[in-house]
Design a protein around this motif. Structure first.
Motif, PDB file in Angstrom:
ATOM      1  N   ALA A  37     -13.824  -2.731  -0.836  1.00  0.00           N
ATOM      2  CA  ALA A  37     -14.513  -2.955  -2.102  1.00  0.00           C
ATOM      3  C   ALA A  37     -13.512  -3.238  -3.213  1.00  0.00           C
ATOM      4  N   LYS A  38     -12.338  -2.666  -3.058  1.00  0.00           N
ATOM      5  CA  LYS A  38     -11.263  -2.934  -3.996  1.00  0.00           C
ATOM      6  C   LYS A  38      -9.945  -2.808  -3.245  1.00  0.00           C
ATOM      7  N   LYS A  39      -9.067  -3.792  -3.402  1.00  0.00           N
ATOM      8  CA  LYS A  39      -7.735  -3.739  -2.814  1.00  0.00           C
ATOM      9  C   LYS A  39      -6.710  -3.956  -3.910  1.00  0.00           C
ATOM     10  N   GLU A  40      -5.666  -3.153  -3.845  1.00  0.00           N
ATOM     11  CA  GLU A  40      -4.581  -3.266  -4.804  1.00  0.00           C
ATOM     12  C   GLU A  40      -3.264  -3.392  -4.049  1.00  0.00           C
ATOM     13  N   PHE A  41      -2.319  -4.129  -4.623  1.00  0.00           N
ATOM     14  CA  PHE A  41      -1.024  -4.336  -3.981  1.00  0.00           C
ATOM     15  C   PHE A  41       0.087  -4.036  -4.971  1.00  0.00           C
ATOM     16  N   SER A  42       1.241  -3.672  -4.439  1.00  0.00           N
ATOM     17  CA  SER A  42       2.357  -3.262  -5.281  1.00  0.00           C
ATOM     18  C   SER A  42       2.975  -4.417  -6.048  1.00  0.00           C
ATOM     19  N   SER A  43       2.729  -5.636  -5.609  1.00  0.00           N
ATOM     20  CA  SER A  43       3.290  -6.798  -6.303  1.00  0.00           C
ATOM     21  C   SER A  43       2.520  -8.046  -5.890  1.00  0.00           C
ATOM     22  N   ALA A  44       2.756  -9.143  -6.606  1.00  0.00           N
ATOM     23  CA  ALA A  44       2.135 -10.419  -6.247  1.00  0.00           C
ATOM     24  C   ALA A  44       2.638 -10.890  -4.879  1.00  0.00           C
TER      25      ALA A  44
END
Length: 374
Positions: A149-156
C-alpha cells in the motif's frame, strides 16, 4: 485577538503527520539509545491462489528501530501485568454486532529489507488488510488486502534498482474477495472457500475463524494444553523452525512453548477473539516460561502500550503490545535479541541486538456497511 490566539495560528496550515511517521517518531522517543544499523533480508512469502486457498504474501524483514532490553524481574512483572490485563479485559466485554451490521477488522503491517551493493539500499513496505465479520460471525467474510500500500526507499537509486529487480511488485496490489473464511497473523494470508461452494475451508490455529475460536476452552489450563498440542496437519518433512511448518519434529519443551506463544499471537492478531478468550489467552501466557515485560512501546498506529515478549526461534523475540489501562491488544512486534541471528536458511542476518524486525497494528469497530466486491 490576544497572544494565545496568535500562537494558535502559528503553522496552522501544516497538515497532520503521516501516522506511520508519527509512530516511528514515538517509538524512537520511548526506547533508549536509538541506533540505525545494517539489516538483513528474510524469506519472501509469495502471493498465489490454489484451489480454495489464497495466500497473500507479506515481506517480513528487518526494521532499524531499537528496542530496550528487559529489566531485572521481567518475568515476574510480566505475570502481574498479564493477570491485570486479563482482569481488565474480562470486565469490558465486547459490544455485540447488531443484526445487519459488521465488525470491521483493520490490520496494518510493516516490514523492511536491504538489497543492492553490500546491502546498502533499504526498502520499507506497508500492507493493509481489512475484513468484515457479520453479526452471526459465520463465514464467508468480505476481505480486502492491499499489498505494498505504501513503499519507501532510502534513496532514488534504491527505488530505481528495486524497480528493475522486482518490476511486478512496485505498485500497490489489491486483492478483494467475498469468500474469506479465515485470516492470517499479519493479514498476509486469507483462506477462501470455493466460489459458490457448500463446504467452508477448514480453519486452524494459523488461520483462525470465529467458529474456531468459539470452540477453544476458556479455562487457562485447558487452553494452554490446547496451545501446546501437536498439529496433526504439520508436514512430515519441515526445516526446523520454518514458520509454515509449525514446530520442529523433535518436540522439545522449548519448541512446544514457542508454538504455544505463537498461537496466542495468531489468535490475538486475527481481530476476532472475543473478550473472554483474550482474557484466557493472557492467563495461559502467564504460565509459559520465559515471558518478559518490556519497556513502553507503540503499535504501528502510534498507540501506546506495554510489550509482553518471549524469545522464539532463532533469537528473535515476539511481543504482544497491550494497552496497560484497558487490556486491549494493540498489535505485534518482533525484536532481535542477539546480534547476527540466523535466518531460516541458516544464513546470518546483519542485525544488532534490539533491532525491531516486524511491526503490526490491529483495530476493530462496528460498522453498518461493508464494501461490495466480486
Amino acid at each position: 485577538m490576544n497572544e494565545i490566539d496568535l500562537l494558535k495560528r502559528v503553522r496552522d496550515d501544516v497538515p497532520p503527520p503521516d501516522p506511520i511517521a508519527l509512530a516511528r517518531a514515538r517509538q524512537r522517543l520511548l526506547t533508549p539509545s536509538p541506533v540505525r544499523r545494517s539489516v538483513g533480508r528474510r524469506r519472501v512469502l509469495v502471493a498465489g491462489a490454489v484451489a480454495a486457498t489464497l495466500a497473500v504474501g507479506f515481506l517480513v524483514n528487518d526494521v532499524v528501530i531499537k528496542d530496550g532490553a528487559p529489566k531485572p524481574g521481567a518475568i515476574a512483572d510480566a505475570n502481574t501485568f498479564l493477570a491485570n490485563a486479563a482482569e481488565l479485559t474480562s470486565a469490558n466485554p465486547d459490544a455485540p454486532i447488531p443484526p445487519g451490521q459488521y465488525r470491521q477488522v483493520t490490520q496494518r503491517s510493516q516490514g523492511t529489507w536491504r538489497f543492492g551493493p553490500h546491502n546498502s539500499y533499504v526498502g520499507t513496505r506497508h500492507d493493509v488488510s481489512e475484513w468484515w465479520i457479520p453479526a452471526d460471525q459465520t463465514p464467508p467474510y468480505t476481505a480486502i488486502s492491499v499489498l505494498s500500500a505504501k513503499k519507501e526507499f532510502s534513496s532514488a537509486a534504491a527505488k530505481a534498482l528495486w524497480a528493475k529487480l522486482d518490476p511486478l511488485n512496485v505498485k500497490p496490489q489489491t486483492i478483494k474477495t467475498p469468500y474469506a473464511c479465515g485470516v492470517g497473523t499479519n493479514g498476509g494470508y486469507i483462506h477462501l472457500q470455493k466460489k459458490d461452494g457448500k463446504n467452508f475451508c477448514t480453519p486452524s490455529w494459523r488461520m483462525p475463524s470465529a467458529d474456531f475460536v468459539a470452540r477453544l476452552p476458556r479455562d487457562p489450563d485447558k487452553l494452554l494444553a490446547a496451545l501446546r498440542a501437536d498439529d496433526p496437519g504439520r508436514p512430515a518433512h519441515c526445516p526446523p523452525g520454518h514458520p509454515d511448518c509449525g514446530i520442529p519434529a523433535a518436540r522439545s519443551a522449548e519448541a512446544v512453548d514457542n508454538q504455544a506463544f505463537d498461537r496466542v499471537a495468531t489468535v490475538m492478531a486475527s481481530g476476532i477473539a472475543p473478550a473472554d478468550l483474550r482474557a484466557a489467552l493472557y492467563q495461559a501466557a502467564r504460565k509459559m516460561p520465559g515471558i518478559q515485560l518490556q519497556a513502553e512501546a507503540v503499535n504501528l498506529d502510534g498507540k501506546t502500550g506495554r510489550a509482553i515478549g518471549r524469545v522464539q526461534f532463532l533469537g528473535v523475540r515476539q511481543d504482544l503490545i497491550i494497552d496497560a489501562e484497558t487490556g486491549q491488544f494493540l498489535g505485534l512486534r518482533e525484536v532481535a535479541t542477539v546480534t547476527a541471528p540466523p535466518n531460516f536458511d541458516g544464513d546470518r542476518q546483519p542485525l544488532v541486538r534490539g533491532d525491531v524486525v516486524s511491526w503490526t497494528s490491529i483495530n476493530t469497530r462496528i460498522t453498518p456497511n461493508r464494501p461490495v466486491v466480486h
